[in-house]
Motif scaffolding. Structure first.
Motif, PDB file in Angstrom:
ATOM      1  N   ARG A  14       0.967  -1.287   0.070  1.00  0.00           N
ATOM      2  CA  ARG A  14       0.013   0.114   0.138  1.00  0.00           C
ATOM      3  C   ARG A  14       1.042   1.184  -0.020  1.00  0.00           C
ATOM      4  O   ARG A  14       0.467   2.370  -0.543  1.00  0.00           O
ATOM      5  CB  ARG A  14      -1.203  -0.116   1.493  1.00  0.00           C
ATOM      6  CG  ARG A  14      -1.900   0.979   1.292  1.00  0.00           C
ATOM      7  CD  ARG A  14      -3.348   0.655   2.225  1.00  0.00           C
ATOM      8  NE  ARG A  14      -2.968   0.055   3.199  1.00  0.00           N
ATOM      9  CZ  ARG A  14      -2.774   0.391   4.497  1.00  0.00           C
ATOM     10  NH1 ARG A  14      -2.707   1.452   4.777  1.00  0.00           N
ATOM     11  NH2 ARG A  14      -2.594  -0.513   5.219  1.00  0.00           N
ATOM     12  N   THR A  17       2.031   2.049  -3.470  1.00  0.00           N
ATOM     13  CA  THR A  17       0.861   2.424  -4.195  1.00  0.00           C
ATOM     14  C   THR A  17       0.467   3.838  -4.006  1.00  0.00           C
ATOM     15  O   THR A  17       0.549   4.928  -4.859  1.00  0.00           O
ATOM     16  CB  THR A  17      -0.553   1.665  -3.909  1.00  0.00           C
ATOM     17  OG1 THR A  17      -0.358   0.368  -4.285  1.00  0.00           O
ATOM     18  CG2 THR A  17      -1.541   2.407  -4.743  1.00  0.00           C
ATOM     19  N   ALA A  31      -6.349   5.616  -1.046  1.00  0.00           N
ATOM     20  CA  ALA A  31      -5.435   4.492  -1.203  1.00  0.00           C
ATOM     21  C   ALA A  31      -4.827   4.180   0.101  1.00  0.00           C
ATOM     22  O   ALA A  31      -4.632   2.997   0.601  1.00  0.00           O
ATOM     23  CB  ALA A  31      -4.261   4.353  -2.255  1.00  0.00           C
TER      24      ALA A  31
END
Length: 90
Positions: A14, A17, A31
């Protein structure tokens, strides 16, 4: 009991990202708030997740904070507040 290794791997993914989305702060924040480690019993894992959220939050320009926050769902706003309160505790 949570598999802390799997949770940390998910948080690391994550984080990558979020880093790739920092030029789009609203998307980065959304996100960052995905898949919080609710099942974790490790403060280290929770701190790791909080750092990802903070990284996304500080990427939001001050003038855009209200617009970005209003673009979050109620659940995302609640989760963000949990991270903020947790950060204030330390």
């Amino acid at each position: 009991m949570a598999d802390e290794g799997a949770l940390k791997n998910a948080i690391a993914a994550r984080e990558k990202t979020v880093a790739s989305l920092l030029s789009n702060p609203p998307a980065a924040l959304k996100a960052a708030l995905e898949d919080p480690p609710y099942s974790s019993t490790s403060d280290d894992t929770r701190r790791m997740s909080a750092k990802v959220v903070v990284k996304a939050l500080v990427a939001v320009p001050e003038k855009d904070i209200s617009t970005v926050l209003s673009g979050l769902s109620g659940a995302e706003q609640d989760l963000l507040m949990k991270y903020i309160y947790r950060g204030l505790e330390t």
